[in-house]
Design an enzyme around this catalytic site. Structure first.
Site, PDB file in Angstrom:
ATOM      1  N   ASP A  57     -49.662 -41.308  18.838  1.00 12.88           N
ATOM      2  CA  ASP A  57     -50.726 -42.110  18.206  1.00 12.88           C
ATOM      3  C   ASP A  57     -51.823 -42.788  18.827  1.00 12.88           C
ATOM      4  O   ASP A  57     -53.245 -42.548  18.791  1.00 12.88           O
ATOM      5  CB  ASP A  57     -50.346 -43.018  17.140  1.00 12.88           C
ATOM      6  CG  ASP A  57     -49.541 -42.455  16.045  1.00 12.88           C
ATOM      7  OD1 ASP A  57     -48.349 -42.491  15.914  1.00 12.88           O
ATOM      8  OD2 ASP A  57     -50.177 -42.315  14.956  1.00 12.88           O
ATOM      9  N   ASN A 105     -46.124 -44.339  19.494  1.00 12.12           N
ATOM     10  CA  ASN A 105     -45.752 -43.437  18.546  1.00 12.12           C
ATOM     11  C   ASN A 105     -44.928 -44.138  17.563  1.00 12.12           C
ATOM     12  O   ASN A 105     -44.681 -45.348  17.595  1.00 12.12           O
ATOM     13  CB  ASN A 105     -45.240 -42.248  19.277  1.00 12.12           C
ATOM     14  CG  ASN A 105     -44.983 -40.914  18.263  1.00 12.12           C
ATOM     15  OD1 ASN A 105     -46.033 -40.645  17.559  1.00 12.12           O
ATOM     16  ND2 ASN A 105     -43.876 -40.412  18.150  1.00 12.12           N
ATOM     17  N   GLY A 110     -50.587 -39.025  10.396  1.00 13.28           N
ATOM     18  CA  GLY A 110     -50.441 -38.444  11.511  1.00 13.28           C
ATOM     19  C   GLY A 110     -51.833 -38.241  12.322  1.00 13.28           C
ATOM     20  O   GLY A 110     -52.953 -38.258  11.723  1.00 13.28           O
ATOM     21  N   ALA A 111     -51.950 -38.736  13.484  1.00  7.95           N
ATOM     22  CA  ALA A 111     -53.166 -38.979  14.374  1.00  7.95           C
ATOM     23  C   ALA A 111     -54.083 -37.904  14.012  1.00  7.95           C
ATOM     24  O   ALA A 111     -55.281 -38.264  13.655  1.00  7.95           O
ATOM     25  CB  ALA A 111     -52.764 -39.251  15.897  1.00  7.95           C
ATOM     26  N   ARG A 117     -56.649 -47.673   9.027  1.00  7.77           N
ATOM     27  CA  ARG A 117     -55.262 -47.828   9.916  1.00  7.77           C
ATOM     28  C   ARG A 117     -55.672 -48.288  11.462  1.00  7.77           C
ATOM     29  O   ARG A 117     -56.672 -47.699  11.888  1.00  7.77           O
ATOM     30  CB  ARG A 117     -54.553 -46.572   9.854  1.00  7.77           C
ATOM     31  CG  ARG A 117     -53.849 -46.324   8.374  1.00  7.77           C
ATOM     32  CD  ARG A 117     -52.950 -45.011   8.521  1.00  7.77           C
ATOM     33  NE  ARG A 117     -51.688 -45.889   9.162  1.00  7.77           N
ATOM     34  CZ  ARG A 117     -50.484 -44.799   9.251  1.00  7.77           C
ATOM     35  NH1 ARG A 117     -50.523 -43.431   9.178  1.00  7.77           N
ATOM     36  NH2 ARG A 117     -49.377 -45.465   9.722  1.00  7.77           N
TER      37      ARG A 117
HETATM   38  O1  MRU Z   1     -47.317 -43.524  10.308  1.00  9.05           O
HETATM   39  P1  MRU Z   1     -47.547 -41.932  10.433  1.00  9.05           P
HETATM   40  O2  MRU Z   1     -46.923 -41.024   9.731  1.00  9.05           O
HETATM   41  O3  MRU Z   1     -49.043 -41.632  10.440  1.00  9.05           O
HETATM   42  O4  MRU Z   1     -47.172 -41.793  12.129  1.00  9.05           O
HETATM   43  C1  MRU Z   1     -47.422 -40.426  12.548  1.00  9.05           C
HETATM   44  C2  MRU Z   1     -46.659 -40.464  13.939  1.00  9.05           C
HETATM   45  O5  MRU Z   1     -46.397 -41.358  14.380  1.00  9.05           O
HETATM   46  C3  MRU Z   1     -46.923 -39.103  14.724  1.00  9.05           C
HETATM   47  O6  MRU Z   1     -45.948 -39.091  15.644  1.00  9.05           O
HETATM   48  C4  MRU Z   1     -48.096 -39.095  15.393  1.00  9.05           C
HETATM   49  O7  MRU Z   1     -49.388 -39.620  14.730  1.00  9.05           O
HETATM   50  C5  MRU Z   1     -48.381 -37.716  16.042  1.00  9.05           C
HETATM   51  S1  MRU Z   1     -48.966 -36.713  14.828  1.00  9.05           S
HETATM   52  C6  MRU Z   1     -49.408 -35.067  15.632  1.00  9.05           C
END
Ligand code: MRU
Length: 354
Positions: free
Chosen positions: A244, A254, A54-55, A96
């Protein structure tokens, strides 16, 4: 009794043990395991393998991680310290590629070193500690404000569809897209929330459904392919998702599948809101085309979660972790400063001109 997941901050710093403390999200919803990580390799691995994801959460984890790694640097001058700091920064930045909050947080930490070259190495290390702690505290306050702004778009009893997990587990507390729901719950509101399971890593069913159920929300998990039917049935009043990275024109990157949800929402006349802190806006990118998209192993599609492979061995796979939703499909971008509306190019420019 097990404490609710909502009572546990997703990312924190253990000041006594000098450790990054995380909820291991790869084990949810079956097991709530708290990790205490001290070595930079462990912290890198936790980000790369989505133990923390999550970002906003990976930004905070990277800030604390680079502070902990910087403590170990032995140097007599800040210039020598900076020379050793930069490879560590590059190392964490390579964990990442897509969520800009990772780079944003690491850049903030680098600026602390650059702006304090006249101080001693010990003093700079102290300032790095303070910056990491500030980034974490700001995340909580910002998510709360996003929650308030998002809640102003909803009403008690409404139906919401969300994709992936942009909740507390994707930040420190509250989250972004799920923050309005958590704040609404604090006020006694009820919502019906549909969580797309979010293939292939199931952040929707494993994480969003888990934290919403813990908050007493009426939660329904659906396969990603069922979103159209749920919308057609009239059960969704608004879509809330996170981001993201958002380009300067409002294109939104996203979790893979978000773009399809936005197209469906437009078809059925349902507002599609993106909830994200301003730190997720990458003003250096004019459009979403320049956003690097993480490509992940095909086994996540063909084998993960199954007892036996569910595709013939000789076929290819395509497993991008994110997609880009056209700004034209986005009804509003809910930030800590309010809800941006089209034209996003102009709205974002104004925001950054402050
Ligand atoms: O691969 P992830 O689980 O890190 O992807 C997360 C997302 O796509 C979320 O929707 C995004 O980071 C927003 S989190 C507030």
């Amino acid at each position: 009794m097990q404490e609710s997941i909502l009572g546990v901050d997703t990312v924190s710093l253990d000041e006594e043990k000098n450790a990054l403390v995380l909820v291991d999200q790869t084990l949810l919803p079956g097991e709530v395991k708290i990790l205490s990580l001290t070595r930079r390799e462990e912290i890198f691995e936790a980000i790369a393998s989505l133990r923390v994801r999550g970002a906003p959460a990976i930004g905070v984890a990277a800030a604390i991680g680079i502070y902990l790694a910087a403590r170990e640097i032995q140097a007599d001058t800040v210039d020598a310290f900076y020379a050793a700091f930069m490879p560590v920064k590059a190392y964490f930045a390579s964990a990442r590629p897509t969520a800009v909050n990772l780079f944003w947080a690491l850049d903030r930490m680098e600026r602390v070193v650059l702006q304090n070259r006249g101080l001693s190495v010990a003093e700079v290390k102290g300032l790095l500690h303070d910056e990491a702690v500030a980034i974490r505290a700001e995340d909580i306050a910002i998510c709360h404000r996003i929650g308030e702004n998002g809640l102003s778009l909803l009403r008690d009893g409404c139906g919401i569809l969300t994709h992936c997990n942009a909740g507390q587990l994707a930040a420190v507390r509250y989250g972004t897209a799920l923050a309005p729901i958590h704040l609404g719950r604090e006020r006694g509101w009820n919502f019906h929330v549909f969580c797309d399971e979010t293939r292939p890593l199931l952040q929707g069913s494993r994480l969003s459904a888990f934290e919403l159920a813990a908050d007493g929300v009426d939660t329904t998990v659906i396969c990603d392919s069922m979103a159209a039917q749920v919308m057609k049935n009239g059960w969704v009043d608004a879509v809330l998702v996170g981001a993201d990275r958002i380009a300067a024109n409002g294109d939104v990157c996203n979790k893979i599948g978000t773009s399809g949800v936005a197209i469906l929402a437009k078809h059925y006349g349902i507002p599609f809101y993106v909830c994200a802190p301003v730190s997720t806006i990458d003003i250096t990118l004019p459009t979403g085309e320049g956003i690097p998209i993480e490509q992940r192993a095909g086994e996540e599609i063909t084998q993960m979660w199954y007892k036996a492979p569910m595709a013939p061995q000789e076929v290819k796979t395509f497993n991008p972790a994110f997609d880009v939703t056209d700004a034209s499909l986005v009804t509003g971008i809910v930030t800590e400063y309010g809800v941006l509306r089209p034209d996003y190019g102009e709205a974002i420019q104004k925001l950054f001109a402050w």
